[in-house]
Design a protein around this motif. Structure first.
Motif, PDB file in Angstrom:
ATOM      1  N   LYS A 593      29.142  67.454 -69.563  1.00  0.00           N
ATOM      2  CA  LYS A 593      29.714  68.438 -70.477  1.00  0.00           C
ATOM      3  C   LYS A 593      30.476  67.795 -71.631  1.00  0.00           C
ATOM      4  O   LYS A 593      31.156  68.480 -72.382  1.00  0.00           O
ATOM      5  CB  LYS A 593      30.654  69.369 -69.707  1.00  0.00           C
ATOM      6  CG  LYS A 593      29.963  70.193 -68.626  1.00  0.00           C
ATOM      7  CD  LYS A 593      30.946  71.079 -67.904  1.00  0.00           C
ATOM      8  CE  LYS A 593      30.239  71.907 -66.832  1.00  0.00           C
ATOM      9  NZ  LYS A 593      31.183  72.805 -66.110  1.00  0.00           N
ATOM     10  N   TYR A 645      34.333  68.597 -75.328  1.00  0.00           N
ATOM     11  CA  TYR A 645      34.297  68.740 -73.872  1.00  0.00           C
ATOM     12  C   TYR A 645      34.497  70.212 -73.538  1.00  0.00           C
ATOM     13  O   TYR A 645      35.490  70.832 -73.940  1.00  0.00           O
ATOM     14  CB  TYR A 645      35.397  67.896 -73.239  1.00  0.00           C
ATOM     15  CG  TYR A 645      35.502  68.049 -71.723  1.00  0.00           C
ATOM     16  CD1 TYR A 645      34.378  67.942 -70.918  1.00  0.00           C
ATOM     17  CD2 TYR A 645      36.739  68.284 -71.120  1.00  0.00           C
ATOM     18  CE1 TYR A 645      34.474  68.080 -69.531  1.00  0.00           C
ATOM     19  CE2 TYR A 645      36.844  68.416 -69.736  1.00  0.00           C
ATOM     20  CZ  TYR A 645      35.700  68.318 -68.954  1.00  0.00           C
ATOM     21  OH  TYR A 645      35.782  68.457 -67.597  1.00  0.00           O
ATOM     22  N   ASN A 646      33.519  70.782 -72.821  1.00  0.00           N
ATOM     23  CA  ASN A 646      33.592  72.178 -72.385  1.00  0.00           C
ATOM     24  C   ASN A 646      33.632  72.213 -70.856  1.00  0.00           C
ATOM     25  O   ASN A 646      32.598  72.361 -70.201  1.00  0.00           O
ATOM     26  CB  ASN A 646      32.390  72.963 -72.902  1.00  0.00           C
ATOM     27  CG  ASN A 646      32.300  72.935 -74.417  1.00  0.00           C
ATOM     28  OD1 ASN A 646      33.311  72.850 -75.102  1.00  0.00           O
ATOM     29  ND2 ASN A 646      31.087  73.013 -74.938  1.00  0.00           N
ATOM     30  N   PRO A 647      34.828  72.065 -70.262  1.00  0.00           N
ATOM     31  CA  PRO A 647      34.917  71.992 -68.800  1.00  0.00           C
ATOM     32  C   PRO A 647      34.559  73.298 -68.107  1.00  0.00           C
ATOM     33  O   PRO A 647      34.150  73.297 -66.950  1.00  0.00           O
ATOM     34  CB  PRO A 647      36.383  71.621 -68.558  1.00  0.00           C
ATOM     35  CG  PRO A 647      37.099  72.121 -69.770  1.00  0.00           C
ATOM     36  CD  PRO A 647      36.137  71.953 -70.900  1.00  0.00           C
TER      37      PRO A 647
END
Length: 816
Positions: A593, A645-647
């Motif tokens: 991600k 960053y797309n957690p």
């Protein structure tokens, strides 16, 4: 800092090394073209999704401007479907791909039943990687709602906008700003002011071009920022309206309206704003004679600005046939300003006893009108990508400034300045595909500017002053350019090689004393852009470009403009262009991600143009004079890292870090002025030492979805301190906050935005020469709180598509 830079590199390469090794399967290339069923127009950014029937792994890509696509995938059996916003998804069924395959032409039809579920202002991926540029989609950025183009640029990685509105790219302020790929009246005579008045909602995306190909102007040693305005592509009538209010006083209304049928596409961007912009400045000067204090002065300035601005553009695209169209666009801007600058100056003797006090108040009324007419002809000659485009553009700018100046309540000066500019542009571009993987581009451009400026300074009775800075100039700059570039793709390797020639003719006639200067020069500008795809998630780019910086007309005008009795700026008609050779090595990778974009860059400049300060003794005392000079050569190199960053669906994070170091050669600066006591000519020499300095900036952005579907966005930016030949500048820290809530079944949005939360966006600088030691502080705009309401009709919010940060395509017009 060197250790920090090395650490970032090691992290990136370690992450690559630790990625699990996948079973290597033979690679195949899938090609084709996507067109709209009725008009046969190409659909740019249509999505192809390939799903492996065995592993369920998904790969894909998007179409280029001509509707073409080229997708690399491992051999196997795939289900293939084609998607585009507002069009029916087309399922092509299963394909057993064991070798390269051309799917031919795929036609998509508009989905009239779901048209109302389409969003024009889509929440797109953060960045698209091309061979010669990066494209940043504005998307749903809440911190710019109710803002301007300056706010948009200040949120783009690699870009900074300082306290005065000056735009820099990787720390270099010589950046070329284009609108829809061309110079524009939207930037106007003063690009900084114009960008503040262009509504953010009118902007769809920004292209950051640090290694421009030969197709682009050679102007701009730092590179190019290309602002792409919104233009609807969906059939029917749709649009959005935005209303904003704020403190300090801000009232703004803007709209993006579009109507499209089978034969025409009518689009518009309209905006009106009223705002008050308070600001302040502080200066502390210590004047020296042979190292001994001669006098001291302290200046406090207060800015009270009132601005009314109307921006309007309307365009009509007419489809002549299935392959060609003609587009006409008209742009109009009217800007009225009423600025009051109060300057309190206290001058002291060396023992700090008062010498004199002046309370100077300048009331300036500004009236500026810009108009521009443009026509574009596009002919997609065949289905293989052969294309011809012709652009014609004519623009006029007319600025009138009138001001009165009082000293201690007494009218002492009346100023007026009339500046008129006419700009003509002709651009022809031709693209010729050579096989499936190569193409040749040829083009010509003529950019012609005629400008006149008449500046008059009179006393209270309307008579010339004893020291009269009045002046008038007639400025012409004609640029003729030709370019050719060839691009191709061999397996995973892509290249784009180009050569551009520009002939420049600059004439400056100073009407006040009838002096004339003429500069003519022809220069060649080679470009090289290389790319290599290691995998579907990793690619490497290398770019080289030779660029230049031409002096603007106000850099050349030898007469003075003043912000106070002790602080003046004057131009230099002897300025030469700055030439820069730029190298850029970029690497992009995606790990789960996380997306990482990194680059190393190096620039070498000759005849560097930089502002230099000096002190002149005049009748009323010491005067701080600032002037641009050619300061020999400069070497600059740096490192940049951008991460996304797309957690989780409710959290999206991004960060940018840029470090650069520069070295400027030493320089002996000789200047002359008239001694007010006896009329003799005084010649002084100021030694500017070698500068070996560095700086950095970092930006962090987060978007969090809170309960009740409230979006919270935070943006933090820090610009590090920096030294120059005559002093230094302190770091700047800025924090922006925004909260957003969607209403009426996602047809509307309400956004609360706080710009510069801690009110610390101030430029603090020091000057240290043999004649003066100074500290200066400047804040152009104080903290702004804005509440914005946006309503969309025949549009709804469409959630973000799968991330495509790794998309890797060719250069402008080149997508092998």
């Amino acid at each position: 800092m060197k250790k920090l830079t090395l650490l970032f590199l090691l992290i990136g390469f370690t992450a690559m090394a630790q990625r699990p090794v996948k079973n290597k399967m033979p690679k195949i290339i899938l090609t084709g073209k996507v067109l709209e069923t009725n008009s046969k127009q190409p659909l740019e950014y249509a999505t192809l999704v390939l799903t492996n029937t065995n592993t369920q792994q998904i790969v894909g890509g998007v179409t280029d401007a001509s509707g073409g696509f080229s997708i690399d995938a491992s051999s196997g059996t795939y289900t293939i479907k084609v998607e585009f916003i507002g069009f029916k998804t087309k399922n092509l069924g299963n394909y057993n791909l064991t070798k390269n395959k051309n799917l031919g032409t795929i036609f998509l039809s508009e989905d009239t039943e779901t048209l109302e579920e389409v969003e024009v202002i889509a929440e797109k991926s953060t960045v698209e990687i091309r061979l010669d540029k990066k494209i940043y989609n504005v998307g749903k950025d809440m911190t710019i709602k109710g803002g301007s183009a300056s706010d948009v640029l200040d949120n783009v990685p690699s870009v900074n906008v300082d306290a005065e509105g000056a735009v820099s790219l990787r720390g270099n302020e010589n950046v070329r700003i284009l609108i829809d790929g061309k110079p524009s009246a939207l930037v106007g005579l003063s690009g900084t002011d114009a960008l503040r008045n262009l509504p953010a909602d009118a902007i769809e995306k920004v292209e950051v071009i640090t290694s421009p190909s030969a197709r682009y102007d050679a102007e701009g040693t730092a590179g190019i920022l290309n602002i792409i305005l919104r233009k609807g592509k969906i059939r029917g009538f749709n649009g959005s309206v935005n209303l904003s209010v704020g403190n300090p006083d801000l009232y703004q209304a803007s709209s993006n309206l579009n109507y499209r049928t089978k034969k025409i596409n009518l689009f518009s961007n309209l905006g009106y704003s009223y705002r008050k912009g308070p600001g302040n400045a502080f200066s502390d000067f210590t004047y020296l004679t042979d190292g001994v204090i001669d006098s001291l002065s302290i200046e406090k300035r207060k800015y009270d600005r009132e601005n009314k601005n109307f921006n309007g553009s309307i365009g009509l695209e007419y489809y002549l046939n299935k392959k060609s169209s003609i587009t006409g666009t008209f742009f109009y801007r009217n800007n009225d300003g009423n600025d009051i600058v109060t300057n309190n100056t206290n001058v002291f003797n060396p023992d700090n006893t008062p010498k004199r006090n002046v309370n100077r108040v300048e009331n300036e009324i500004e009236d500026g009108i810009d108009t521009q007419y443009s026509i574009n002809y596009t002919n997609n000659i065949d289905d293989k990508g052969q294309k011809l485009t012709i652009d014609l553009q004519y623009g006029e700018s007319d600025d009138n400034d009138n001001s009165t100046i009082t000293n201690n309540g007494v009218l002492t000066e009346i100023n007026s300045q009339i500046t008129k500019s006419k700009n003509r542009l002709l651009q022809i571009d031709y693209v010729l595909p050579l096989g499936e993987k190569s193409q040749l581009e040829l083009g010509h451009k003529a950019d012609l500017q005629d400008l006149t400026s008449d500046f008059k300074v009179r006393d209270a009775d309307g008579n010339p002053k004893e020291y009269d800075p009045s002046n008038a100039i007639d400025f012409k700059q004609y640029i003729y350019a030709y370019y050719a570039q060839y691009g191709s793709k061999i397996d995973k390797f892509s290249y784009l090689l180009g050569l551009r020639a520009e002939y420049t003719d600059v004439d400056l006639l100073v009407l006040t004393d009838n002096t004339f200067s003429d500069k003519n020069y022809t220069q060649w500008f080679p470009t090289v852009n290389l790319g290599y795809e290691f995998s579907e998630t990793d690619n490497l780019t290398l770019g080289y470009a030779r660029r230049l910086r031409r002096p603007r007309h106000w850099f050349l005008n030898p007469f003075e403009t003043r912000s106070s009795d002790t602080y003046v700026f004057k131009g230099n008609p002897d300025l030469n262009p700055t030439y820069t050779s730029s190298f850029d090595l970029g690497y992009t990778t995606r790990i789960s991600k996380v997306t990482l974009n990194s680059s190393l860059y190096y620039q070498y400049s000759t005849d560097l143009i930089r502002p230099v300060s000096r002190i002149e003794t005049r009748e009323k005392g010491n005067v701080f004079v600032r002037q641009f000079l050619n300061l020999n050569n400069e070497s600059r190199y740096g490192f940049e890292l951008t991460t996304n960053y797309n957690p989780a669906k409710w959290a999206r994070l991004s960060a940018t870090f840029n470090y650069f170091k520069f070295k400027t050669d030493a320089f002996d600066y000789t200047y002359s002025y008239t001694n007010p006591d006896d009329g003799s000519i005084v010649t002084e020499t100021e030694f500017l030492p070698e500068v070996n300095s560095n700086s950095w900036f970092a930006r962090f952005n987060s978007r969090i979805t809170l309960p009740a579907k409230i979006d919270w966005q935070t943006r933090i930016m820090y610009r590090g301190p920096q030294d120059d030949a005559q002093g230094s500048r302190e770091g700047i820290f800025v924090t922006n906050l925004a909260f957003s809530k969607d209403l009426f079944k996602d047809k509307a949005s309400l956004v609360l935005n706080v710009s510069d939360l801690f009110n610390e966006r101030k430029r603090k600088s020091y000057t240290n020469t043999s004649k003066v030691v100074s500290y200066q502080e400047f804040q152009w705009r104080e903290r702004q709180i804005t509440l914005s309401f946006t309503y969309r009709f025949n549009q709804k919010k469409k959630r973000e598509r799968p991330d495509r940060n790794g998309d890797f395509n060719g250069g402008e017009g080149f997508n092998p």
